[in-house]
Write a protein that holds these residues in place. Structure first.
Motif, PDB file in Angstrom:
ATOM      1  N   LYS A   6       3.171  11.821  -3.218  1.00 43.33           N
ATOM      2  CA  LYS A   6       3.660  10.452  -3.145  1.00 43.33           C
ATOM      3  C   LYS A   6       2.791   9.621  -4.072  1.00 43.33           C
ATOM      4  N   THR A   7       3.423   8.891  -4.971  1.00 41.22           N
ATOM      5  CA  THR A   7       2.684   8.057  -5.914  1.00 41.22           C
ATOM      6  C   THR A   7       2.762   6.600  -5.504  1.00 41.22           C
ATOM      7  N   VAL A   8       1.596   5.955  -5.422  1.00 42.16           N
ATOM      8  CA  VAL A   8       1.540   4.519  -5.155  1.00 42.16           C
ATOM      9  C   VAL A   8       0.969   3.828  -6.377  1.00 42.16           C
ATOM     10  N   ASP A   9       1.286   2.564  -6.526  1.00 40.07           N
ATOM     11  CA  ASP A   9       0.773   1.829  -7.686  1.00 40.07           C
ATOM     12  C   ASP A   9      -0.711   1.540  -7.523  1.00 40.07           C
ATOM     13  N   ILE A  10      -1.074   0.884  -6.427  1.00 41.71           N
ATOM     14  CA  ILE A  10      -2.477   0.489  -6.234  1.00 41.71           C
ATOM     15  C   ILE A  10      -2.960   0.923  -4.857  1.00 41.71           C
ATOM     16  N   VAL A  11      -4.093   1.597  -4.831  1.00 38.32           N
ATOM     17  CA  VAL A  11      -4.785   1.884  -3.589  1.00 38.32           C
ATOM     18  C   VAL A  11      -6.086   1.075  -3.589  1.00 38.32           C
ATOM     19  N   SER A  47      -2.632 -10.140   0.322  1.00 42.27           N
ATOM     20  CA  SER A  47      -2.351 -10.214  -1.115  1.00 42.27           C
ATOM     21  C   SER A  47      -0.937  -9.776  -1.459  1.00 42.27           C
ATOM     22  N   GLY A  48      -0.417  -8.803  -0.722  1.00 44.59           N
ATOM     23  CA  GLY A  48       0.937  -8.326  -0.968  1.00 44.59           C
ATOM     24  C   GLY A  48       1.080  -7.433  -2.180  1.00 44.59           C
ATOM     25  N   VAL A  49      -0.038  -7.063  -2.816  1.00 43.95           N
ATOM     26  CA  VAL A  49       0.037  -6.237  -4.027  1.00 43.95           C
ATOM     27  C   VAL A  49      -0.592  -4.854  -3.826  1.00 43.95           C
ATOM     28  N   ILE A  50      -1.121  -4.615  -2.627  1.00 42.60           N
ATOM     29  CA  ILE A  50      -1.782  -3.345  -2.335  1.00 42.60           C
ATOM     30  C   ILE A  50      -0.851  -2.473  -1.491  1.00 42.60           C
ATOM     31  N   GLU A  51      -0.485  -1.321  -2.017  1.00 42.55           N
ATOM     32  CA  GLU A  51       0.404  -0.433  -1.265  1.00 42.55           C
ATOM     33  C   GLU A  51      -0.326   0.347  -0.179  1.00 42.55           C
ATOM     34  N   LEU A  52      -1.567   0.693  -0.446  1.00 42.13           N
ATOM     35  CA  LEU A  52      -2.319   1.512   0.494  1.00 42.13           C
ATOM     36  C   LEU A  52      -3.758   1.014   0.555  1.00 42.13           C
ATOM     37  N   ILE A  53      -4.249   0.741   1.768  1.00 40.35           N
ATOM     38  CA  ILE A  53      -5.629   0.308   1.988  1.00 40.35           C
ATOM     39  C   ILE A  53      -6.366   1.429   2.701  1.00 40.35           C
ATOM     40  N   VAL A  54      -7.513   1.799   2.163  1.00 46.79           N
ATOM     41  CA  VAL A  54      -8.283   2.917   2.703  1.00 46.79           C
ATOM     42  C   VAL A  54      -9.721   2.486   2.961  1.00 46.79           C
ATOM     43  N   VAL A  55     -10.189   2.717   4.170  1.00 48.84           N
ATOM     44  CA  VAL A  55     -11.595   2.492   4.496  1.00 48.84           C
ATOM     45  C   VAL A  55     -12.292   3.849   4.495  1.00 48.84           C
ATOM     46  N   THR A  56     -13.385   3.953   3.760  1.00 47.31           N
ATOM     47  CA  THR A  56     -14.160   5.185   3.739  1.00 47.31           C
ATOM     48  C   THR A  56     -15.532   4.905   4.346  1.00 47.31           C
ATOM     49  N   GLY A 102      -1.573  14.671  -0.558  1.00 47.89           N
ATOM     50  CA  GLY A 102      -0.395  14.497  -1.400  1.00 47.89           C
ATOM     51  C   GLY A 102      -0.174  13.079  -1.871  1.00 47.89           C
ATOM     52  N   ILE A 103      -1.235  12.264  -1.871  1.00 51.04           N
ATOM     53  CA  ILE A 103      -1.117  10.859  -2.282  1.00 51.04           C
ATOM     54  C   ILE A 103      -1.921  10.629  -3.552  1.00 51.04           C
ATOM     55  N   VAL A 104      -1.265  10.125  -4.569  1.00 51.60           N
ATOM     56  CA  VAL A 104      -1.948   9.771  -5.810  1.00 51.60           C
ATOM     57  C   VAL A 104      -1.648   8.307  -6.123  1.00 51.60           C
ATOM     58  N   ALA A 105      -2.601   7.663  -6.793  1.00 49.17           N
ATOM     59  CA  ALA A 105      -2.456   6.237  -7.124  1.00 49.17           C
ATOM     60  C   ALA A 105      -2.603   6.036  -8.622  1.00 49.17           C
TER      61      ALA A 105
END
Length: 239
Positions: A6-11, A47-56, A102-105
């Motif tokens: 699955k491809t997202v624009d911005i992570v 912001s409405g521009v982030i498709e995926l937010i990840v906390v590490t 399976g996630i790429v940004a």
């Protein structure tokens, strides 16, 4: 079986380890009623521009907060959670963990929780800057309070001879060029370029100029207390 990606624009990657020598547990300390890290998560969502937010993070409480706010949580290994581990290391690990799922940004944004006054519009402006200018990376900056031209190192004897360059002596502050500093709030970079260079500063790189009042970086207790004051001031101004 071939893995389906699955491809997202911005992570957006939010690195928040549990340890901090100068301000213990700073990423979960309550700032104006909510954990420090939540300010960043809220801005990223708004912001409405982030498709995926990840906390590490290596910290259970931080990971729990991430899950409570319905963002992805990635457990970071201990060797990437020490004082010597870099943000680049953390982001590379997070990107690899996403790839395993399976996630790429196309683009990755680093949002450090120690910049809680960064706004949703600053995040949107960074994306717009990249889109409009066609650059490979965008890094946020703000104006410096004092010109670095007034600064220098000191020898062991403390002598001020030659401290200021001759061409600067006698000049007024307003006659000097404006300098800017990194404020640590927003880093946006094309993912493939980031992996190649292992850096957020990938040429061509553009600046995102942020207001100084939104550029507070929390490193110790004094920073934390001053940020609380700034928040009350900002709310008063907006009200």
């Amino acid at each position: 079986m071939t893995k389906v990606f699955k491809t997202v624009d911005i992570v957006a990657i939010v690195p928040a380890r549990g340890g901090s020598k100068r301000l213990p547990r700073k990423n979960v300390l309550p700032l104006a009623g909510k954990p420090l890290i939540q300010w960043t998560l809220d801005a990223a969502k708004e912001s409405g521009v982030i498709e995926l937010i990840v906390v590490t993070s290596d910290d259970e409480e931080v990971l729990t907060i991430a899950e409570q706010h319905q963002v992805m949580a990635i457990r970071r290994p201990d060797d990437l959670s020490s004082d010597t581990a870099t943000s680049v290391d953390a982001v590379l690990h997070a990107l690899d963990a996403l790839a395993e799922q399976g996630i790429v940004a196309k683009r990755v944004m680093l949002l450090q929780p120690t910049s809680p006054l960064r706004r949703a519009e600053d995040i949107r402006d960074a994306v717009k800057r990249m889109d409009d200018c066609g650059v490979a990376s965008v890094v946020s900056v703000c104006e410096m309070d004092h010109s670095p031209l007034w600064s220098n190192t000191l020898p062991e004897n403390g002598s001020m001879d030659d401290f200021i360059r001759p061409e600067i002596v006698g000049k007024r502050s307003q006659d000097l060029p404006q300098y800017y500093r990194l404020n640590g709030a927003v880093y946006l970079v094309a993912t493939n370029k980031f992996r190649q260079k292992e850096s957020f500063f990938v040429s061509p790189c553009s600046s995102l100029l942020m207001e100084k009042r939104f550029s507070q970086d929390i490193d110790d207790k004094r920073d934390f207390l001053f940020t609380e004051f700034l928040l009350s001031s900002i709310v008063s101004d907006l009200g």
